[in-house]
Design a protein around this motif. Sequence first.
Motif, PDB file in Angstrom:
ATOM      1  N   GLY A  69      -3.587  -1.724  -4.924  1.00  0.00           N
ATOM      2  CA  GLY A  69      -3.110  -1.340  -3.820  1.00  0.00           C
ATOM      3  C   GLY A  69      -3.768  -0.123  -3.493  1.00  0.00           C
ATOM      4  N   PHE A  70      -3.584   0.410  -2.281  1.00  0.00           N
ATOM      5  CA  PHE A  70      -4.247   1.869  -1.833  1.00  0.00           C
ATOM      6  C   PHE A  70      -3.661   2.950  -2.460  1.00  0.00           C
ATOM      7  CE2 PHE A  70      -3.954  -0.991   2.047  1.00  0.00           C
ATOM      8  CZ  PHE A  70      -5.446  -1.477   1.955  1.00  0.00           C
ATOM      9  N   PRO A  71      -4.524   3.719  -3.008  1.00  0.00           N
ATOM     10  CA  PRO A  71      -4.170   4.892  -3.932  1.00  0.00           C
ATOM     11  C   PRO A  71      -3.181   6.006  -2.947  1.00  0.00           C
ATOM     12  CG  PRO A  71      -6.421   5.012  -3.466  1.00  0.00           C
ATOM     13  CD  PRO A  71      -5.849   3.810  -3.111  1.00  0.00           C
ATOM     14  N   PHE A  72      -3.462   5.951  -1.728  1.00  0.00           N
ATOM     15  CA  PHE A  72      -2.814   6.878  -0.781  1.00  0.00           C
ATOM     16  C   PHE A  72      -1.408   6.321  -0.207  1.00  0.00           C
ATOM     17  CE2 PHE A  72      -6.579   4.709   1.086  1.00  0.00           C
ATOM     18  CZ  PHE A  72      -6.083   3.781   1.926  1.00  0.00           C
ATOM     19  N   ARG A  73      -1.333   5.074  -0.568  1.00  0.00           N
ATOM     20  CA  ARG A  73      -0.116   4.314   0.210  1.00  0.00           C
ATOM     21  C   ARG A  73       0.834   3.553  -1.182  1.00  0.00           C
ATOM     22  NH1 ARG A  73       2.789   3.951   4.664  1.00  0.00           N
ATOM     23  NH2 ARG A  73       3.763   2.132   5.097  1.00  0.00           N
ATOM     24  N   PRO A  74       1.759   4.354  -1.583  1.00  0.00           N
ATOM     25  CA  PRO A  74       2.359   3.702  -2.676  1.00  0.00           C
ATOM     26  C   PRO A  74       2.964   2.236  -2.557  1.00  0.00           C
ATOM     27  CG  PRO A  74       3.052   5.759  -2.599  1.00  0.00           C
ATOM     28  CD  PRO A  74       2.296   5.605  -1.245  1.00  0.00           C
ATOM     29  N   TRP A  75       2.679   1.506  -3.531  1.00  0.00           N
ATOM     30  CA  TRP A  75       3.356   0.101  -3.559  1.00  0.00           C
ATOM     31  C   TRP A  75       4.560   0.260  -4.230  1.00  0.00           C
ATOM     32  CZ3 TRP A  75       2.921  -4.548  -1.560  1.00  0.00           C
ATOM     33  CH2 TRP A  75       3.373  -5.748  -2.497  1.00  0.00           C
ATOM     34  N   HIS A  76       5.581  -0.539  -3.747  1.00  0.00           N
ATOM     35  CA  HIS A  76       6.889  -0.386  -4.173  1.00  0.00           C
ATOM     36  C   HIS A  76       7.234  -1.674  -4.931  1.00  0.00           C
ATOM     37  CE1 HIS A  76       7.213   3.462  -2.514  1.00  0.00           C
ATOM     38  NE2 HIS A  76       6.870   2.800  -1.219  1.00  0.00           N
ATOM     39  N   GLY A  77       6.513  -3.036  -4.540  1.00  0.00           N
ATOM     40  CA  GLY A  77       7.065  -4.256  -5.201  1.00  0.00           C
ATOM     41  C   GLY A  77       6.623  -4.629  -6.566  1.00  0.00           C
ATOM     42  N   GLU A  78       6.753  -5.789  -6.926  1.00  0.00           N
ATOM     43  CA  GLU A  78       6.597  -6.329  -8.158  1.00  0.00           C
ATOM     44  C   GLU A  78       5.034  -6.151  -8.575  1.00  0.00           C
ATOM     45  OE1 GLU A  78       7.924 -10.194  -9.127  1.00  0.00           O
ATOM     46  OE2 GLU A  78       9.788  -9.621  -8.718  1.00  0.00           O
ATOM     47  N   ALA A  79       4.828  -6.217  -9.856  1.00  0.00           N
ATOM     48  CA  ALA A  79       3.356  -5.798 -10.096  1.00  0.00           C
ATOM     49  C   ALA A  79       2.271  -6.638  -9.560  1.00  0.00           C
ATOM     50  CB  ALA A  79       3.273  -5.747 -11.740  1.00  0.00           C
ATOM     51  N   PHE A  80       2.845  -8.124  -9.673  1.00  0.00           N
ATOM     52  CA  PHE A  80       1.677  -9.081  -9.028  1.00  0.00           C
ATOM     53  C   PHE A  80       2.671  -9.725  -7.692  1.00  0.00           C
ATOM     54  CE2 PHE A  80       0.944  -8.823 -13.477  1.00  0.00           C
ATOM     55  CZ  PHE A  80      -0.373  -8.633 -13.478  1.00  0.00           C
ATOM     56  N   ALA A  81       1.778  -9.435  -6.577  1.00  0.00           N
ATOM     57  CA  ALA A  81       2.382  -9.522  -5.358  1.00  0.00           C
ATOM     58  C   ALA A  81       1.957 -10.773  -4.809  1.00  0.00           C
ATOM     59  CB  ALA A  81       2.154  -8.536  -4.222  1.00  0.00           C
ATOM     60  N   THR A  82       2.695 -11.527  -3.826  1.00  0.00           N
ATOM     61  CA  THR A  82       2.190 -12.897  -3.028  1.00  0.00           C
ATOM     62  C   THR A  82       1.195 -12.369  -2.055  1.00  0.00           C
ATOM     63  OG1 THR A  82       3.847 -12.686  -1.306  1.00  0.00           O
ATOM     64  CG2 THR A  82       4.506 -13.796  -3.757  1.00  0.00           C
ATOM     65  N   GLY A  83       0.330 -13.350  -1.732  1.00  0.00           N
ATOM     66  CA  GLY A  83      -0.449 -13.388  -0.521  1.00  0.00           C
ATOM     67  C   GLY A  83       0.132 -12.404   0.701  1.00  0.00           C
ATOM     68  N   PRO A  84       1.208 -13.245   1.119  1.00  0.00           N
ATOM     69  CA  PRO A  84       2.020 -12.759   2.270  1.00  0.00           C
ATOM     70  C   PRO A  84       2.482 -11.221   2.275  1.00  0.00           C
ATOM     71  CG  PRO A  84       2.756 -14.854   1.923  1.00  0.00           C
ATOM     72  CD  PRO A  84       2.083 -14.514   0.927  1.00  0.00           C
ATOM     73  N   GLU A  85       2.706 -10.918   0.923  1.00  0.00           N
ATOM     74  CA  GLU A  85       3.359  -9.353   0.766  1.00  0.00           C
ATOM     75  C   GLU A  85       2.173  -8.460   1.030  1.00  0.00           C
ATOM     76  OE1 GLU A  85       7.239 -10.342  -2.337  1.00  0.00           O
ATOM     77  OE2 GLU A  85       5.171  -9.972  -3.169  1.00  0.00           O
ATOM     78  N   ILE A  86       0.917  -9.084   0.416  1.00  0.00           N
ATOM     79  CA  ILE A  86      -0.112  -8.153   0.157  1.00  0.00           C
ATOM     80  C   ILE A  86      -0.671  -8.101   1.899  1.00  0.00           C
ATOM     81  CG2 ILE A  86      -2.587  -7.709  -0.370  1.00  0.00           C
ATOM     82  CD1 ILE A  86      -1.781  -9.347  -3.025  1.00  0.00           C
ATOM     83  N   LYS A  87      -0.699  -9.078   2.516  1.00  0.00           N
ATOM     84  CA  LYS A  87      -1.124  -9.015   3.955  1.00  0.00           C
ATOM     85  C   LYS A  87      -0.257  -8.153   4.680  1.00  0.00           C
ATOM     86  CE  LYS A  87      -1.309 -12.106   8.080  1.00  0.00           C
ATOM     87  NZ  LYS A  87      -2.301 -11.623   8.790  1.00  0.00           N
ATOM     88  N   ALA A  88       0.999  -8.198   4.659  1.00  0.00           N
ATOM     89  CA  ALA A  88       2.001  -7.261   5.076  1.00  0.00           C
ATOM     90  C   ALA A  88       1.736  -5.875   4.891  1.00  0.00           C
ATOM     91  CB  ALA A  88       3.294  -7.698   5.036  1.00  0.00           C
ATOM     92  N   TYR A  89       1.312  -5.631   3.796  1.00  0.00           N
ATOM     93  CA  TYR A  89       1.235  -4.209   3.091  1.00  0.00           C
ATOM     94  C   TYR A  89      -0.124  -3.797   3.827  1.00  0.00           C
ATOM     95  CZ  TYR A  89      -0.447  -0.699  -0.487  1.00  0.00           C
ATOM     96  OH  TYR A  89      -1.044   0.282  -1.208  1.00  0.00           O
ATOM     97  N   VAL A  90      -1.381  -4.617   3.989  1.00  0.00           N
ATOM     98  CA  VAL A  90      -2.470  -4.138   4.567  1.00  0.00           C
ATOM     99  C   VAL A  90      -2.405  -3.800   5.971  1.00  0.00           C
ATOM    100  CG1 VAL A  90      -4.842  -4.884   4.891  1.00  0.00           C
ATOM    101  CG2 VAL A  90      -3.794  -5.196   3.086  1.00  0.00           C
ATOM    102  N   GLU A  91      -1.449  -4.693   6.772  1.00  0.00           N
ATOM    103  CA  GLU A  91      -1.239  -4.395   8.066  1.00  0.00           C
ATOM    104  C   GLU A  91      -0.253  -3.274   8.292  1.00  0.00           C
ATOM    105  OE1 GLU A  91      -0.973  -9.076   9.865  1.00  0.00           O
ATOM    106  OE2 GLU A  91       0.871  -8.032   8.847  1.00  0.00           O
ATOM    107  N   GLU A  92       0.677  -2.858   7.571  1.00  0.00           N
ATOM    108  CA  GLU A  92       1.401  -1.783   7.639  1.00  0.00           C
ATOM    109  C   GLU A  92       0.536  -0.625   7.361  1.00  0.00           C
ATOM    110  OE1 GLU A  92       4.635  -2.605   4.842  1.00  0.00           O
ATOM    111  OE2 GLU A  92       5.592  -4.259   5.965  1.00  0.00           O
ATOM    112  N   THR A  93      -0.032  -0.688   6.114  1.00  0.00           N
ATOM    113  CA  THR A  93      -1.052   0.594   5.990  1.00  0.00           C
ATOM    114  C   THR A  93      -1.925   1.024   7.438  1.00  0.00           C
ATOM    115  OG1 THR A  93      -0.845   0.010   3.756  1.00  0.00           O
ATOM    116  CG2 THR A  93      -2.736   1.553   4.487  1.00  0.00           C
ATOM    117  N   ALA A  94      -2.524  -0.175   7.931  1.00  0.00           N
ATOM    118  CA  ALA A  94      -3.425   0.000   8.862  1.00  0.00           C
ATOM    119  C   ALA A  94      -2.687   0.770  10.308  1.00  0.00           C
ATOM    120  CB  ALA A  94      -4.153  -1.302   9.456  1.00  0.00           C
TER     121      ALA A  94
END
Length: 489
Positions: A69-94
């Motif tokens: 994950g991005f060092p400037f935007r903390p990750w709050h979920g499980e250690a290994f995330a699903t593809g849809p979760e990562i996509k949502a995380y990237v979109e939210e960060t943008a």
Amino acid sequence: MPVPPPPPLDVDVLVVGAGVSGVDAACRLAMHCPTMAWAVLEAREAVGGTWDLFRYPGIRSDSDMYTFGFPFRPWHGEAFATGPEIKAYVEETARHYGVTERIHLGQRVERLAWSSADARWSVTASTAEGRVTHTARFVYLATGYYSYASGHVVEFPGQADFSGEVVHPQQWPEGLPVAGRRVVVIGSGATAVTLVPALVEQGAAHVTMLQRSPSYVTDLPGRDVVADGLRRVLPARAAHRVVRGKNVVLSTAGYQVLRRFPDAGRRLLRRRAVRRLPDGYAVDTHFAPRYDPWDQRLCVAPDGDLFRVLSDGRAEVVTDTVERFERDGIRVRSGALLPADLVVTATGLAMQIGGGAEVVVDGEPVDLSAGHVYKGLMLSDVPNAALAVGYTNASWTLRADLSARWFCSLLRFLERKGYAVATPRYHEPPVEGEAERPLLDLTSGYVQRAAHLLPRQGRERPWRVVQSYLYDLAVMRLGRIDDGHLELR
């Protein structure tokens, strides 16, 4: 009346690609270069890159999200995330960092042409309405290292005789039925290791992983209990930094131990597999590769999911080679028939640098494979351009973020000193009989197939790509910009 193409942009920096690397670079530009004009071009109609492209069952990270994950935007979920979760995380960060409104979707970059007279790039992109040419002082290629158009497709003997379906994971059809079907997954890499337990969970009647040779597979916990505990007592950002640091140190130490003591590493990984599998399981046949640990990436089975479905009989591993496809399955060289209604060819990626765009400097086409990589992100004799490439032995984003931060430092340095152009110049003399190393120094099939397409490493730093985040962190953050390898004007 035809719709005109979008208007051309004229900016300081054009970022090509809106996946993890591109969004990371854009966020860093927003943070560290607030006075500069920049934009992001994305060929697809969505943000997310790899995590928008791949839709196969079980798609997930194979690196922990605290370092991926991005060092400037903390990750709050499980250690290994699903593809849809990562996509949502990237979109939210943008969205959070004001990047979304500067992303121009549906623009596939086809040509990048540098003019020394103008000290600018002309970047030609194709869109649904036609071509448009943008201009920029700098380009940052966050396009990854593989082709989005197609994976590495193998045409097997007799494939036309097969009565079922054949699918490559990179082109997974939406709604493809799996329940009740006999599935053979050809491959032993991270994609196959991910797919097998996921297909079982989707109700496949039986899943066979057919591998020509084994890979190292290790089980890691799906949840980080240290992260869970720290989040209860520390602010989210502080907890994230501690866990990220802990995981960087552990992964770095683990890599170094396995590389320095490969025989002990083999025994350790074998013991972990033996503990997860039934008594008498042919571990040495199916999980003991011929190569040393980290000659290729280790495959991760979160919570031992692959070992679990092998142990309860819902899946199996067959180590053999394809003789030919037949109507009802795959005949292997040993003579056995593997029954199948669906075959998944997890045969790897098709490598590609710069998204396949043509690169031209002052009217002369540039052969990217002939260049040398400076600090892991710039190419020799190519001005004002950078390329985001992650680690092969750790999370991709660790190096991608270091590259983006160093690139921002370069921009600020040039602005402060009154320079307009930075060009890496490679001066190492060739050594007779010594082959140069490619950018990605792995023995994996997808890398070896495309080694001739990749830029080269030098023998000495900063032209040597060092697979060490801690080393790169020190050099990229503390090293001089004007180190004698950059021509500045």
